[in-house]
Design an enzyme around this catalytic site. Sequence first.
Site, PDB file in Angstrom:
ATOM      1  N   ASP A  30     -96.013 -36.809   4.002  1.00 22.07           N
ATOM      2  CA  ASP A  30     -96.622 -37.409   5.192  1.00 22.07           C
ATOM      3  C   ASP A  30     -97.976 -36.740   5.402  1.00 22.07           C
ATOM      4  O   ASP A  30     -98.127 -35.548   5.150  1.00 22.07           O
ATOM      5  CB  ASP A  30     -95.727 -37.215   6.420  1.00 22.07           C
ATOM      6  CG  ASP A  30     -96.052 -38.218   7.508  1.00 22.07           C
ATOM      7  OD1 ASP A  30     -95.309 -39.206   7.646  1.00 22.07           O
ATOM      8  OD2 ASP A  30     -97.073 -38.030   8.213  1.00 22.07           O
ATOM      9  N   LYS A  35     -96.053 -33.132  11.695  1.00 20.58           N
ATOM     10  CA  LYS A  35     -94.757 -33.762  11.416  1.00 20.58           C
ATOM     11  C   LYS A  35     -94.063 -33.055  10.249  1.00 20.58           C
ATOM     12  O   LYS A  35     -92.865 -32.767  10.294  1.00 20.58           O
ATOM     13  CB  LYS A  35     -94.964 -35.246  11.093  1.00 20.58           C
ATOM     14  CG  LYS A  35     -93.687 -36.031  11.121  1.00 20.58           C
ATOM     15  CD  LYS A  35     -93.887 -37.435  10.632  1.00 20.58           C
ATOM     16  CE  LYS A  35     -93.882 -38.424  11.772  1.00 20.58           C
ATOM     17  NZ  LYS A  35     -93.986 -39.823  11.293  1.00 20.58           N
ATOM     18  N   GLU A 152     -86.957 -53.077   3.122  1.00 18.66           N
ATOM     19  CA  GLU A 152     -85.885 -52.334   3.784  1.00 18.66           C
ATOM     20  C   GLU A 152     -85.398 -53.134   4.990  1.00 18.66           C
ATOM     21  O   GLU A 152     -86.194 -53.616   5.768  1.00 18.66           O
ATOM     22  CB  GLU A 152     -86.421 -50.962   4.220  1.00 18.66           C
ATOM     23  CG  GLU A 152     -85.391 -50.079   4.847  1.00 18.66           C
ATOM     24  CD  GLU A 152     -84.096 -50.066   4.065  1.00 18.66           C
ATOM     25  OE1 GLU A 152     -84.089 -49.645   2.907  1.00 18.66           O
ATOM     26  OE2 GLU A 152     -83.061 -50.515   4.609  1.00 18.66           O
ATOM     27  N   ASN A 209     -86.342 -61.643   8.952  1.00 17.82           N
ATOM     28  CA  ASN A 209     -86.553 -61.231  10.335  1.00 17.82           C
ATOM     29  C   ASN A 209     -86.952 -62.410  11.224  1.00 17.82           C
ATOM     30  O   ASN A 209     -86.555 -62.477  12.391  1.00 17.82           O
ATOM     31  CB  ASN A 209     -87.605 -60.114  10.408  1.00 17.82           C
ATOM     32  CG  ASN A 209     -86.967 -58.753  10.171  1.00 17.82           C
ATOM     33  OD1 ASN A 209     -85.754 -58.660   9.975  1.00 17.82           O
ATOM     34  ND2 ASN A 209     -87.756 -57.704  10.191  1.00 17.82           N
ATOM     35  N   PHE A 250     -76.127 -62.054  16.355  1.00 16.31           N
ATOM     36  CA  PHE A 250     -77.476 -62.443  16.782  1.00 16.31           C
ATOM     37  C   PHE A 250     -77.494 -63.730  17.589  1.00 16.31           C
ATOM     38  O   PHE A 250     -78.447 -64.485  17.573  1.00 16.31           O
ATOM     39  CB  PHE A 250     -78.447 -62.492  15.592  1.00 16.31           C
ATOM     40  CG  PHE A 250     -78.933 -61.121  15.264  1.00 16.31           C
ATOM     41  CD1 PHE A 250     -78.080 -60.215  14.658  1.00 16.31           C
ATOM     42  CD2 PHE A 250     -80.198 -60.704  15.615  1.00 16.31           C
ATOM     43  CE1 PHE A 250     -78.489 -58.913  14.406  1.00 16.31           C
ATOM     44  CE2 PHE A 250     -80.617 -59.406  15.368  1.00 16.31           C
ATOM     45  CZ  PHE A 250     -79.751 -58.515  14.757  1.00 16.31           C
ATOM     46  N   CYS A 261     -90.094 -54.441  15.032  1.00 18.75           N
ATOM     47  CA  CYS A 261     -90.040 -55.346  13.880  1.00 18.75           C
ATOM     48  C   CYS A 261     -90.162 -56.822  14.238  1.00 18.75           C
ATOM     49  O   CYS A 261     -91.083 -57.492  13.789  1.00 18.75           O
ATOM     50  CB  CYS A 261     -88.754 -55.106  13.103  1.00 18.75           C
ATOM     51  SG  CYS A 261     -88.771 -53.522  12.280  1.00 18.75           S
ATOM     52  N   ARG A 328     -90.957 -48.701  22.176  1.00 12.41           N
ATOM     53  CA  ARG A 328     -92.114 -49.524  21.828  1.00 12.41           C
ATOM     54  C   ARG A 328     -91.730 -51.007  21.873  1.00 12.41           C
ATOM     55  O   ARG A 328     -90.657 -51.386  21.436  1.00 12.41           O
ATOM     56  CB  ARG A 328     -92.616 -49.172  20.424  1.00 12.41           C
ATOM     57  CG  ARG A 328     -93.263 -47.792  20.371  1.00 12.41           C
ATOM     58  CD  ARG A 328     -93.531 -47.363  18.965  1.00 12.41           C
ATOM     59  NE  ARG A 328     -92.284 -47.233  18.207  1.00 12.41           N
ATOM     60  CZ  ARG A 328     -92.224 -47.025  16.908  1.00 12.41           C
ATOM     61  NH1 ARG A 328     -93.317 -46.935  16.209  1.00 12.41           N
ATOM     62  NH2 ARG A 328     -91.065 -46.908  16.299  1.00 12.41           N
TER      63      ARG A 328
HETATM   64  C1  UDX Z   1     -84.565 -55.500  12.955  1.00 12.06           C
HETATM   65  C2  UDX Z   1     -83.739 -56.115  11.814  1.00 12.06           C
HETATM   66  O1  UDX Z   1     -82.394 -56.320  12.263  1.00 12.06           O
HETATM   67  C3  UDX Z   1     -83.778 -55.229  10.595  1.00 12.06           C
HETATM   68  O2  UDX Z   1     -83.081 -55.842   9.538  1.00 12.06           O
HETATM   69  C4  UDX Z   1     -85.210 -54.996  10.200  1.00 12.06           C
HETATM   70  O3  UDX Z   1     -85.299 -54.121   9.109  1.00 12.06           O
HETATM   71  C5  UDX Z   1     -86.003 -54.427  11.368  1.00 12.06           C
HETATM   72  O4  UDX Z   1     -85.876 -55.290  12.498  1.00 12.06           O
HETATM   73  P1  UDX Z   1     -84.279 -53.578  14.779  1.00 12.06           P
HETATM   74  O5  UDX Z   1     -85.656 -53.942  15.233  1.00 12.06           O
HETATM   75  O6  UDX Z   1     -83.911 -52.154  14.612  1.00 12.06           O
HETATM   76  O7  UDX Z   1     -83.972 -54.275  13.358  1.00 12.06           O
HETATM   77  O8  UDX Z   1     -83.274 -54.188  15.834  1.00 12.06           O
HETATM   78  P2  UDX Z   1     -82.159 -55.319  15.953  1.00 12.06           P
HETATM   79  O9  UDX Z   1     -80.844 -54.678  16.164  1.00 12.06           O
HETATM   80  O10 UDX Z   1     -82.241 -56.319  14.887  1.00 12.06           O
HETATM   81  O11 UDX Z   1     -82.587 -55.973  17.361  1.00 12.06           O
HETATM   82  C6  UDX Z   1     -83.914 -56.479  17.565  1.00 12.06           C
HETATM   83  C7  UDX Z   1     -84.049 -57.027  18.960  1.00 12.06           C
HETATM   84  O12 UDX Z   1     -83.308 -58.234  19.126  1.00 12.06           O
HETATM   85  C8  UDX Z   1     -83.576 -56.102  20.081  1.00 12.06           C
HETATM   86  O13 UDX Z   1     -84.529 -56.111  21.136  1.00 12.06           O
HETATM   87  C9  UDX Z   1     -82.260 -56.721  20.536  1.00 12.06           C
HETATM   88  O14 UDX Z   1     -81.986 -56.449  21.893  1.00 12.06           O
HETATM   89  C10 UDX Z   1     -82.556 -58.195  20.309  1.00 12.06           C
HETATM   90  N1  UDX Z   1     -81.333 -59.007  20.108  1.00 12.06           N
HETATM   91  C11 UDX Z   1     -80.552 -58.817  19.013  1.00 12.06           C
HETATM   92  C12 UDX Z   1     -80.996 -59.991  21.032  1.00 12.06           C
HETATM   93  O15 UDX Z   1     -81.685 -60.203  22.040  1.00 12.06           O
HETATM   94  N2  UDX Z   1     -79.883 -60.761  20.796  1.00 12.06           N
HETATM   95  C13 UDX Z   1     -79.104 -60.599  19.714  1.00 12.06           C
HETATM   96  O16 UDX Z   1     -78.122 -61.336  19.582  1.00 12.06           O
HETATM   97  C14 UDX Z   1     -79.446 -59.573  18.787  1.00 12.06           C
END
Ligand code: UDX
Length: 437
Positions: A30, A35, A152, A209, A250, A261, A328
Amino acid sequence: MDLCIIGSGYVGLVSGACFAEVGHHVVCVDNDPRKVEMLQRGEIPIYEPGLEDIVHRNVSAKRLRFTTSTEDGVDSSQIVFIAVPTPPQPDGSVDLSFIERVAREIAGVLKPGEYRVVVDKSTVPVKTGEKVADTIKRYNKQATFDVVSNPEFLREGCAVSDLMNPDRVVIGSSSQKATDLMKQVYEPFRAPILVTDVNSAELIKHAANSFLSLKISYINAVSAICEASGADVELVADGIGTDRRIGRNFLNAGLGYGGSCFPKDVKAFIAISKQLGVPFHLLEEVEKINGQMLTRFIDKVRSKLWVLQDKKIAVWGMTFKPDTDDVRNSVAIELINRLVAEGAQVSAYDPKGAEKAVQWKLIDSAKVRIVANPLEAVQDAEALLLATEWSEFAAQDLEEVRKRMHTPLVFDGRNLFDPQMMADLGFEYHAVGRPGR
Ligand code: UDX
C-alpha cells in the site's frame, strides 16, 4: 504460491488475508505508509468480522506481510493483484487513474525474463485489461506478462466468509499459462471456476451488481404499489421469491441500496453503456427509484409530525447496512442530514458506524446528538426512525423503548419488526410497503 496484492483496502486486505489463510505467501503493498505501519503493528484499519484473527494468525505464520514497496511485492511474487480504488467521477464514469498509476509502477519494476501474471481485482469498466496491458508494454518493452481479470464479489460485513466460500470464481484470461496459475491460486477454495475472456470477466462484475440493484429497486417500486393498494410487500416478496428462477434474496424493500459498490457500479454501467453507444436506460430508472425511497420515507414522517423543525427524532442506524462500520454513501446518513436540514433535533445511535460518521464529517456532530445506546436515543423522542437493520435493534426491550418515548411512533425503514407485534406493544408503526395494524 507467492502472491502480491497492491492496495490494502477492503478488497485487497481481505483477499490477501484469505489467500494467506489457505497457505499462499502474500505480500500486501500500500502506498500509505501510515496504513502499512498500522498493519505491521497488527492493527486493522477496517471492521470486518473474522479479519483481525486471520491477519494475526497469518502474520505470525509468516505467510502475510505488509510493505510500501511495489518493487518488493512484484519481485517476490508470481502473481500481482491490483486492488486499488476505482472511484466515480462527477459524471458517473470510473476514475481509472489509480489503476493506470499502478500499471506504470508494475512496468517500472518488472525484470526482463521474469514472467508475471498481472491480475485486475478492482471493479473496472470492460476493456480496462487491454489498457493495463498496453500501459505495461509502453513503459517496459521487455516485460513478459499476461493481464487477467478476476473480479471480486465479496460483500462488506461478510467479506471473509464470502472470500473463503465464493459462489464462483471468475477468471478472464487469454493465456493458458496465466489461467493455469490462477486456477492454482483458487484450488484450495474449492469453488466453481468460470474461465472467460478478459472483457467478459470485466463485464460480469458490473452486470452482476447492476442486476442486484435492479432487484432491489424492483421490490421497492412494488412496495409503493403495496402502500397504495393495502398489500404487504413482504408477502409479495415471499410469493415471488419462492419461484426458483427469481429467488428471495435481494428482495427486501426499504430505504434503498447504498454503500461503496451499488450506487457507484450502476452509475458506471450507465456511463459505460453510453460510451459504447448502447445506452442502458433501464438502469437510469433503477437509480431513480432508489433515490425516491428516502424521499417517500421522509414524506411519511412529515405526514405524521407535520413540521419537523424542533421535533425530537431518534434514528437507529448510520451504516449503509448491518455488520459493518462503513458509513460511506449510507442512506441512513442521508436521512439524518435531511432531518437536520429541516431543523429536527436528532439523537442517533449506531453499533459501529458513529465514530467514522463524525470523523469523516459525514454528519455535523454539533447538530446531531450521537448517543451510546439505542435506549438513550429514544428518550423523549416524538418518533423513532430505523434506518439500518442491525440485529441489536431487533433485540431491544421494546416495552422500555415505548415507555421512554414521548410518542410511540415508529417508522421502520428496513421492515425489521413485525407490524402485529408492534401494534400489540402499543406503537403506531409504519413500515415500507406493509399495511399498519
Ligand atoms: C455488494 C455486492 O453484494 C457484492 O457482491 C459486491 O462485491 C460489492 O457490492 P455490499 O456493497 O457490501 O456488496 O453490500 P450488499 O450486502 O450487497 O448490500 C448493498 C446495499 O443494498 C445495502 O445498502 C443494503 O441495505 C441494500 N439492500 C440489499 C437492500 O436494500 N435490499 C436487499 O434486499 C438487499
